[in-house]
Each structure stands twice: as C-alpha cells, then as structure tokens.
Design an enzyme around this catalytic site. Structure first.
Site, PDB file in Angstrom:
ATOM      1  N   HIS A 470       0.789  -1.233   0.000  1.00  0.00           N
ATOM      2  CA  HIS A 470       0.000   0.000   0.000  1.00  0.00           C
ATOM      3  C   HIS A 470       0.821   1.283   0.000  1.00  0.00           C
ATOM      4  CE1 HIS A 470      -3.510   2.352   0.216  1.00  0.00           C
ATOM      5  NE2 HIS A 470      -4.256   1.548   0.933  1.00  0.00           N
ATOM      6  N   TYR A 584     -14.741   5.843   8.184  1.00  0.00           N
ATOM      7  CA  TYR A 584     -13.704   6.274   7.249  1.00  0.00           C
ATOM      8  C   TYR A 584     -14.124   5.883   5.836  1.00  0.00           C
ATOM      9  CZ  TYR A 584      -8.927   6.658   5.282  1.00  0.00           C
ATOM     10  OH  TYR A 584      -7.820   7.001   4.546  1.00  0.00           O
ATOM     11  N   THR A 597      -4.862  10.544  -0.724  1.00  0.00           N
ATOM     12  CA  THR A 597      -6.229  10.355  -0.245  1.00  0.00           C
ATOM     13  C   THR A 597      -6.572  11.368   0.843  1.00  0.00           C
ATOM     14  OG1 THR A 597      -5.549   8.750   1.438  1.00  0.00           O
ATOM     15  CG2 THR A 597      -6.200   7.885  -0.724  1.00  0.00           C
TER      16      THR A 597
END
Length: 779
Positions: A470, A584, A597
């Site tokens: 990630h 979230y 993001t």
C-alpha cells in the site's frame, strides 16, 4: 543458466601458434539486441521529456514562433522592442546577416519558452477552480461553461501520461478554524453532550494557543513542498509502521466473477505476465492516457504510476524504505516452496505469451524439493517489520542470500503459482468466494512476497488475483492496472487462448530455463510465521455480489450511488451494533500534484437522523438530505478541504517541535470501526458488459482497520450490480459474521412486518431492501 549462456560469448586459448580466439555469434547478437533495446528506451525517455516539458505547447510550435519573428523582421518591424538589437551587440564576431539570424533565433526561443510558462500557468490556474463540483446537476453556471471551454482549449494537444504534472495545483492548507469546525460537526452525533462540550473546549484551546503556531510551519512547508501531506503520509502512516503489512496494510484484487478464460495454470500465468509487462511498456513510454475525473476533462495526478513496477519495500529497524529500479528484465516466481528468476526478455525482445507459458510449465514440472527453510521464507515479509529488518541485515547482506534476495526485490513483480483452486465454485459458491478472498489477502502467510509493489497469484484452476503493497500507491492506481481496466481485458480479449486453452504464438525451445534461487535460511523465519499465522487465522472475509439492482435504479432516484451505499452502511452498522461509529471513507486528492487520499467522515448528523427515522418507521424525507450532505463532504475532501490530513500534519509538526497537544492526541487516537472504500471503474471502453455480461469484475478488498470493526470495500459494476468485500476479526465476538446468519432471513422475508413489506413508497421499499441485503453481508 542465463549467465552461463552469456559467458561463452568469448573463448580463447593460448597455443604454440598463438592465441586462438572464438566468438559466439549468437551470444554477441543477443548482446547487441539487448543494448539496442536499452538505447531505444533512453531515446524514448529523452523524447518524452521534451514533449511533456513543453506541454501544453508542442515542439513544432517553436518553428512557428521563429517564422513569425523572422517574418516581422523582414517587414522592418521590431517585435522584440529592442531586445534583438541588444542581443546583436554581443555577437560582434559574426557577420551582419549571422548576427540577425542568431539574435532572432535566441529571441524566438526565449519568447517561446515564456509562452510555454504562461500557458502552463494559465492551465494551473484553471485546474485550481473547483466550484464546478458543487453545482447542481443540470444547472451549470456561465463561469463553469467558460472554464470548461478554456481547459479543453489548453488540453487540445494529446497529452502523455505525465504531461499534466507540472500544471496541477498544489494541495492548499485549509484554515485551521474551518478544519476545527468541520471536525466538531463530524463528532457531534457520536458523543454525549458532556463529551462534546469537553472536546469543543480542547479544540478552542488548541486554536487559541498551539494551533496557529503549528499552522505557520505547515504553510511554510506548503510553499516549498510539492505536496504538504504526501511525504509525511507515506512515511508515518505506512513506512514507519512496525506491525505486519499483511492484512493490516496490503490489499487484494480478484479475477472475473463468472469467467475463467482457461483452466491451464501455466497458460493463464503466461497471458497475465505478458499483459502486465505490456502495461509497464505503456507506462515507460508514457503512452497511457492520463486519468481524468469520469465524464470531464479534468486530469488526475499520475505520480503513483512511477513506482508501479520494479519496486519493493525494504524493511528497516525504525522505518522501511521504498526501493525502485529503472528497469528489470525478469520476474520472481514462487511454486511449491521454491523460488525462481524467470527472464521475460531475450535479446531485447519480450517473450511471447506461449514462451512464458512454456517457461512457467518448466517450473510446475520441476520435481526438486525446497531447500531447508526455503518454503516458508516469505513469512519474513508477513511478520513484524523490525525482526525482518534485523534478520535481513544479519543474514541477507552478503553472499548467496543477498544475490537471491536481489533477484526477488529487483524483479518487475512477484508471481505465486498456487497449488489450491479458488473462485466461485462447488456446492458452496458463497463460502468459496470467502476462501478466495482470504487466499489473496494472506494465503499461507509465506507463499506471497508482501514487500513487492504487487504479487500476482495464479491458482491451480487458472483463477488469478493480486496482492498489493500500500505505501507506494493507492487502490485506484492498482485497479487501473489490474481488474477490468487493462490486465484482465488484455488477457481475455486481446491475447486470448487457443481451443486447447494454451496461449497463442510460437515457442523458441532454446530459451534458457528459469533460474532456481539458492538460500542459506536463518531459523528466525518460524517466529515471523507464527505472528503472521495468528493474524491470518483471526481475519474473517465475506464477499457479497449484490445483483438485485445497481446504480441504474439509484440514479433514477437522483441520488449519488456512493451516497446511497454509504447511507446503507450506516444503517447496517446501526442494526449490527446498536449505535453509530466514526466512519472512514477514502476519497482521492489527485486533483492536486502528488495527491493521495483524504478521509470522508461518512457518519454525519444528517445520516444518523435518517437512520433513526427509518428505524422508528417515521417519514424518511431525511434520506435525500443525508445523501446531499455526504456528497458535499466528499467534494470538500476531494478539493483539499478535508479534516484528517490537515490534523495529521499538524500533529507531525507538533512532534518535530517537541510539544504535546491533548486535542491532537485524542483526535488521532480515535478508532475507525467502519473503514470503507469504493473501487472506481475506469477505462470501461476496454469491456463491453452489454454483450459480455459474464465478464464482470469482483473488485477487491482489505482487512479491518480496528480490531472491533469492519473493513468494507465495494465496486459498482455496470448498471445492475454492486460487489462488496467485508472483513472483520474472529477475536471480536461482536463482529463475527456467523452471528448474523440467524437474523438474515427476517430481512429477506416477505411476511407482514418485515423490512421489505413495510408500508412506504416504492422507492423507499427499494432503498430499505438494499439496506437489508447489505445488513446480511456487512456482518
């Protein structure tokens, strides 16, 4: 081996008659073609640097400017207002005609560069305009119409992948008061009046004392940094994390839901590897179209594509490091406990899919057993980061282990040939989909290399999937590469298979075989495996394809599909836990350069009011109000006015200054019990879901963020389907999915009193039916 094959290019012996020199023409030819490929790539990069360096102009526009200047000089005019004359004064060594020509060329070049900078500045100003996003659908203002026309005019020339990078605006730093107000608004429905009053006092004290001081430092960083968030976000959220990245950070992507193009494992691997390398070629040549907001001309930042291939996350004792190599001509392959280096280029030529299948089959047919400890070596990347860093430093810094580790880390990507069969199959297709998700999320904890930018998994029955690290990029970038956007589409529709399920093309049987990697394995592998296995056993995954309806019917209500789903998740969580939680939802900030993001806090006062009204069977007119509120929160996050990244950076500044903030400490310690993300649909022109409805994507998912929470990923496929991926942990008895099985029937029942039977409008029945279905899956 490939090295041995190259080594015999030159042979010589010393004899009484002299030196006997022998040259291998075949090996020399391979060396020549390989070098030629490298030079072609260098020239291509140089060409692309020029093309994107002058964008939105073109190199040919320089000639146009020169001709215009020379033409005006020919008519005895001075377009430079005396500047050409001043340049001529410094060219006394040239003849008069030479002075005129050189000075005109220099002035034309300066003018051309100035025009490029002016155009780029204008485009940057235009891309900084975001009010269009807040206008009502069908009611576009005159300003926005003019703005769209200007953006199209400046973007008329076909851009390369990175052409817009220098024209994208920088992420703005929100006013601290605005951030605090939005934060307090987001936590109001989650706290008691006494707790909310206490947090409000903390926020007011923070703004009055420490906040403005931290804000000044943050604004200073925003002046010189390309993006004031991204570098700290990558370092402190990802690379400094010491817990396992498996499950906690890495995420997965799945294959087609219904279709498996071939059941031949080697053939599927051959086409998949080829498709990925073709994508890499497009990235290297910048032939991919820049991503844009769907339905608009607005470009998105493409910086995350740079580290997609030839990248690995190297562990460190305090922080990890992302390592990227310019190129790699091989992939690393794992099968049955053995590691291989598979060369995918030969003499500068990319191997055909059939040739890669041929090489993969050699690996599958290799009867040799793993070396001692080799089978579970990958568990080092699945456990805690600090022990892996120490083992790496002690055992993998030299010798055979370093050479073999380099082969994996410098590979274009990692390929795992799994011995299991996965997919929606058998007597329990739903349960098998859940197993499929777990196989991709963590596998056996040692048969993936979780440090690689991504690992491709090819199962025994031909099903494929992907596990992605990630830190280097977010899911939309990997989704663009993987799902129905490129790799799967290229595999199924462009490369294809013959009637026997093999890859197409011919095979050069003289290819050097895959190179088996050798190791001297340390005993610490078992410790990492124990940690990883405990984490994997605790994860519960549920994949839920919802096919009753999709975005088509949602749009008929004039409601955003994302808002529709997010409100349904709020209701599902409320019915599951009897309350609301901090939620979230990931929103991209790629409208800005190097943006990643932002968080959309989907649980709002409006959404809570709607859920409570629906539960009490009251009027549900609050639904549209809650949906509009969610859309506004999403737009604010996309346009740089989010809450959490700003507060995160203020917290980092406070740590650098050595000061503590009770307010920031409390804000950043709040758990996200409901973590959600939508996988965007891009490049749908590659797929025709009308004529090929079976080629639908399952999307992908991730593990839960909180031990007592849910991770929910969803992808809206076509007009009539939404795929959900829900994860939680068995160790939390309040989230175990089996607990919901006994209550699921009441939501689908048509008996009087059920949620579907309740007396409301037709549209509301549809909404509540969707909520009910989601309730069954989100547990």
């Amino acid at each position: 081996m490939a090295e041995a094959h190259q080594a015999v290019a030159f042979q010589f012996t010393i004899t009484p008659e002299g030196i006997d020199l022998q040259l291998s023409r075949q090996a020399l030819g391979q060396i020549y073609r390989s070098g030629l490929r490298c030079w072609k790539k260098r020239l291509s990069r140089m060409k692309n640097r020029v093309l994107k360096g002058v964008y939105p102009a073109s190199p040919s526009s320089w000639l146009f400017v020169v001709i215009v200047i020379l033409a005006t000089m020919y008519t005895q005019s001075d377009p430079s207002m005396g500047l050409i004359t001043k340049i001529q004064e410094h060219l006394d060594q040239l003849a008069a005609q030479g002075q005129t020509m050189v000075s005109a060329l220099l002035f034309s070049t300066l003018l051309w560069l100035s025009l490029i900078l002016a155009l780029r500045f204008c485009l940057k100003v235009l891309l900084s305009y975001h009010r269009w996003m807040f206008e009502q659908h069908g009611r576009i203002s005159t300003i926005t119409k003019v703005w769209v026309s200007l953006v199209r005019l400046l973007s008329s020339r076909t851009p390369l992948l990175y052409s817009y990078q220098t024209s994208l605006p920088h992420l703005p730093v929100p006013a601290i008061r605005d951030t605090l107000e939005r934060f307090l608004e987001s936590v109001r429905p989650l706290q008691s009046p006494a707790d909310f009053e206490r947090v409000s006092r903390l926020a007011a004290d923070f703004e009055r004392t420490l906040g403005n001081r931290l804000q000044r430092y943050l604004k200073l960083k925003a002046l010189w940094a390309t993006n004031y968030v991204s570098d700290w976000w990558e370092e402190y959220v990802y690379l400094r994390g010491r817990s396992p990245i498996m499950v906690n950070s890495n995420y997965y992507g799945m294959d087609f839901l219904y279709v498996t193009p071939t059941s031949n494992q080697a053939a599927r691997a051959g086409n998949t590897i080829t498709a990925l390398l073709l994508y890499r070629r497009k990235v290297n040549r910048e032939e991919l179209k820049p991503s844009r907001i769907p339905g608009t001309v607005i470009p998105l930042c493409a910086a995350q594509c740079e580290r997609m291939f030839n990248t690995t996350r190297a562990p460190g004792e305090e922080t990890d490091v992302l390592q990227h190599w310019q190129d790699s001509e091989f992939v690393a392959v794992y099968h049955r406990g053995r590691y291989y280096r598979l060369w995918v280029y030969r003499a500068g030529r990319l191997l055909s899919p059939r040739e890669i299948q041929y090489q993969i089959q050699k690996i599958l047919d290799d009867p040799s057993p793993p070396q001692a400890g080799e089978e579970k070596l990958g568990a080092l990347t699945a456990g805690n980061r600090t022990p892996w860093a120490r083992v790496r430093k002690q055992y993998f810094s030299s010798g055979v282990n370093k050479r073999s580790l380099d082969c994996i880390e410098k590979a274009a990507f990692f390929v795992s040939l799994d011995e299991q069969e996965e997919g929606m199959k058998g007597d329990d297709p739903e349960g098998n989909l859940d197993c499929y998700a777990k196989a991709l999320l963590h596998g056996k904890c040692y048969d993936r290399w979780f440090d690689k930018s991504f690992s491709v998994v090819v199962f025994k029955n031909g099903k494929t999937g992907l596990n992605a690290e990630h830190s280097w990029a977010d899911a939309p970038t990997v989704a663009h590469l993987w799902e129905v956007r490129f790799t799967l589409a290229t595999d199924a529709f462009q490369l294809g298979y013959d009637i026997d399920g093999n890859c197409r093309g011919e095979v050069e049987h003289s290819l050097p075989p895959p190179q088996r990697l050798t190791w001297d394995i340390p005993p610490e592998v078992s410790e990492s495996l124990a940690v990883a296995q405990a984490l994997a056993d605790d994860v519960d995954c549920h994949v839920f394809p919802f096919m009753e309806f999709g975005k088509g019917r949602m749009k008929k209500l004039k409601i955003s599909p994302d808002a529709f789903i997010q409100l349904s998740l709020q209701l599902a969580y409320y019915r599951d836990r009897g309350g609301f939680c901090l939620t979230y939802e990931a929103s991209m900030t790629r409208l800005f350069r190097e943006g990643r993001t932002e968080t959309v806090r989907s649980c709002s006062s409006e959404s809570c009011a709607f859920v409570l009204a629906l539960e009490e069977r009251k009027c549900c007119s609050l639904f549209r109000k809650a949906a509009e509120k969610h859309q506004n929160l999403y737009r604010l996050a996309m346009t740089g006015s989010g809450i959490d990244r700003h507060l995160f950076c203020l917290y980092v500044v406070s740590k650098y200054l050595g000061v503590d903030s009770p307010f920031l400490k409390e804000v950043l310690s709040e758990p996200w019990r409901l973590s959600t993300s939508q996988t965007p649909v891009q490049q749908m022109e590659l797929f025709d879901l009308v004529n090929h409805p079976e080629f639908i994507s399952l999307g992908g998912g991730f593990g839960p963020v909180a031990d007592d929470g849910y991770g929910v990923s969803y992808i809206i496929v076509g007009e009539n389907m939404v795929n959900f991926h829900v994860s939680c942990k068995h160790s939390c008895k309040e989230t175990v999915s089996e607990r919901a099985s006994s209550t699921r029937k009441q939501f689908f029942s048509k008996e009087k009193g059920s949620i579907l039977y309740h007396e409301h409008t037709k549209d509301l029945n549809m909404i509540k039916g969707f909520f009910a279905s989601l309730k069954g899956s989100s547990d």
